[in-house]
Design an enzyme around this catalytic site. Structure first.
Site, PDB file in Angstrom:
ATOM      1  N   TYR A 408      -3.669  -6.639  -4.673  1.00 43.01           N
ATOM      2  CA  TYR A 408      -4.896  -7.421  -4.534  1.00 43.01           C
ATOM      3  C   TYR A 408      -5.661  -7.405  -5.855  1.00 43.01           C
ATOM      4  CZ  TYR A 408      -3.780  -6.294   0.324  1.00 43.01           C
ATOM      5  OH  TYR A 408      -3.140  -6.113   1.514  1.00 43.01           O
ATOM      6  N   ASN A 481     -14.207   4.726  -5.844  1.00 46.97           N
ATOM      7  CA  ASN A 481     -14.263   4.471  -4.412  1.00 46.97           C
ATOM      8  C   ASN A 481     -12.889   4.206  -3.809  1.00 46.97           C
ATOM      9  OD1 ASN A 481     -16.914   4.910  -3.933  1.00 46.97           O
ATOM     10  ND2 ASN A 481     -17.467   2.804  -3.489  1.00 46.97           N
ATOM     11  N   TYR A 482     -11.876   4.083  -4.657  1.00 46.52           N
ATOM     12  CA  TYR A 482     -10.491   4.000  -4.202  1.00 46.52           C
ATOM     13  C   TYR A 482      -9.774   5.269  -4.661  1.00 46.52           C
ATOM     14  CZ  TYR A 482     -11.589  -1.029  -3.828  1.00 46.52           C
ATOM     15  OH  TYR A 482     -12.153  -2.232  -3.537  1.00 46.52           O
TER      16      TYR A 482
END
Length: 561
Positions: A408, A481-482
């Site tokens: 993505y 955050n990932y």
């Protein structure tokens, strides 16, 4: 197509919102101890023999991990948080906090965690007329925040597109979404945090740090503008107001569009040979690089590319603008032509107009429970020809069991990049794209193959820099955050550059100073948490984060995957 495969098509929106699941953070000037709060005694404490225990220990959305803490504290107030933290600190028990449950790794569900603080009942979203700001409790989901802010005051935050993500972790790492090119990151509108922290004796207190604070309190506020979850204390509330905003509540945060006009383009893998695939990615990268700035006619465009595995059969590009923009239709038509023209292959194109709130709350939601592994890259430039070849070959590797794997790509830039990197702890203010590489599967039997697939792809994409996105002219690093524990594994990160640099760039040393000041016991820690400059000397168990510190000699902590 299986339900799992269909859900993959929604992952672009989901991944723009997903965050480290821990809500652990910090706050400044002292305000209250646990004993002063009338609700301090009222937390629901669940142990393994309670039938409700399983509900809360299996809330994590990644089916690879399930925790087994000694107790789960379901809290409803800051006082209850403080009491739970103080009890854990004095017993030297490992603590984790869960908000929405969307953590990519086992930072919350680590076997070493003995106390789980669940803030999911703390969901209030309100306006404080005295301080002229909005207060959002850490357990509120993005969907609740969007709905309440918009329907009551006509405003919003430029966060991610998955309504079930909790603000506790999302805000901690910076927070981006479809409105971020127009309004910046969520933390660009963060005025303050209310946080439970501990001192060296284990005493817990509630403190408040704001943008207007000075000294150590100002540093603590700054650390919450992208330093990531699980580091300094437990955030109980976030306080929001756009810097410089004046007027009533309807002028103090961004106003979303009334509706969004979007275009969705699709290509079937069977219609794309290697050359056409390369033309598509080159056209996509070149177009977005030309329009990265907030001054572009497309300065407010949100855009995402989904490269599904060949077994899934589909590649899509989605883009959207404020439907009230006088040139919205013209600009989106030109965008579509710029991407489809050079490819020379059949494609589909669909245009829709949707009320804004429906666009962020509607659609298929990620139910959780499936196993997945995600790996992040923040790109300063489009993929080069070698990387395009890697993507083409790897996305065609393997059979039907990889139908839910994908890459993505989300368009960044715009107002995100107008903020100086040192202004917040989210230092990646020069990026073009956020890229997520993901394997998603159901059966445990597939785990080794799926992990190998996504790790091999990531290593090949970054073969020139030791298998990870070392900051250079092409890469900015990775998004905290990932979280990806592989970055701390020297077998998988052979670059010699520590995970802390990939996530925090030059801001890491400042984060370490904040850690020393506000979490002297190193109570809040996990495999990718900010490390204190020196190991604590109280003899407490340090779990997986004890050992050689980033930037020093010796091996990094290994992956727990």
């Amino acid at each position: 197509m299986s339900p799992l495969a269909r859900l993959t098509r929604r992952r672009l929106l989901e991944l723009s919102a997903l965050s480290g699941g821990a809500t652990l953070l910090g706050g400044p000037a002292a305000s209250a101890s646990a004993a002063t709060d009338p609700h301090a005694q009222g937390a629901v404490v669940l142990e393994p023999d309670d039938p409700r225990y399983g509900e809360l220990t299996t809330r994590g959305h990644n089916g690879r991990f399930t925790g087994s803490p000694d107790a789960v504290h379901l809290v409803a107030s800051a006082g209850q948080v403080a009491r739970a933290v103080e009890e854990a600190a004095r017993a030297r028990k490992r603590v984790a906090v869960r908000s929405g449950g969307h953590c990519f790794e086992n930072l919350v569900d680590d076997p070493a965690v003995r106390v789980l603080i669940d803030v999911s009942e703390m969901t209030d979203v309100s306006y404080d007329p005295r301080r002229r700001l909005f207060a959002v409790e850490a357990g509120a989901t993005l969907g609740r925040v969007y709905r309440t802010l918009y329907l009551r005051w006509g405003v919003t935050l430029p966060g991610g597109g998955c309504p079930t993500v909790g603000v506790g972790g999302h805000v901690a790492g910076g927070g981006y979404g479809a409105l971020s090119r127009r309004y910046g990151l969520v933390v660009d509108h963060l005025h303050g945090v209310e946080v439970v922290v501990t001192d060296r004796t284990g005493r817990a207190r509630l403190v408040t740090a704001t943008r207007d604070s000075t000294g150590a309190e100002r540093d603590l506020w700054w650390a919450h503008t992208g330093g990531g979850g699980g580091n300094f204390g437990v955030v109980t509330r976030y306080l929001f107001r756009t810097p410089g905003a004046t007027g009533g509540p309807g002028e103090l945060l961004p106003r979303p569009p009334g509706a969004v006009r979007s275009v969705s383009l699709g290509w079937q893998w069977r219609d794309l040979d290697r050359a056409a695939f390369a033309r598509l990615l080159r056209a996509h990268g070149d177009w977005h690089r030309r329009h990265i700035g907030s001054g572009s006619p497309y300065g407010e465009l949100s855009s995402g590319l989904t490269l599904g595995h060949r077994a899934n059969g589909l590649i899509t590009v989605d883009a959207a603008l404020d439907a009230s923009h006088p040139r919205a239709a013209e600009l989106l038509d030109a965008f579509a032509a710029a991407l489809t023209g050079p490819v020379g292959a059949p494609h589909t194109s669909t245009t829709t107009t949707t009320p804004w709130l429906k666009s962020v709350l509607g659609g298929v939601q990620w139910p959780g429970g499936a196993r997945f592994k995600s790996k992040s890259t923040l790109l300063r430039k489009p993929w080069d020809d070698r990387q395009i070849g890697v993507l083409h070959d790897h996305l065609g590797r393997g059979g039907e069991e990889f139908a839910t794997a994908a890459v993505y790509l989300t368009f960044l830039g715009g107002r995100i990049n107008d903020v100086p990197p040192e202004a917040t702890a989210m230092a990646h203010r020069d990026c073009l794209f956020s890229s997520v590489h993901e394997a998603l599967w159901g059966d445990e039997e597939q785990t080794a193959r799926q992990l190998a697939w996504v790790r091999d792809l990531y290593r090949e994409l970054h073969a020139d820099t030791g298998g990870v996105p070392v900051p250079n002219d092409a890469n900015s690093g990775a998004y905290v955050n990932y979280p990806d524990a592989d970055l701390a594994d020297p077998r998988l990160n052979t670059s010699g550059v520590p995970w802390s640099t990939l996530y925090h760039r030059d801001g890491y040393e400042r984060l370490r100073r904040v850690k020393e000041r506000w979490d002297p016991l190193d109570l809040f820690r996990h495999a990718l948490s900010v490390r204190p400059a020196e190991p604590a000397s109280d003899g407490a168990d340090r779990g997986p984060s004890r050992g050689p510190l980033p930037g020093r000699s010796g091996a990094q902590p290994s992956s727990s995957a």
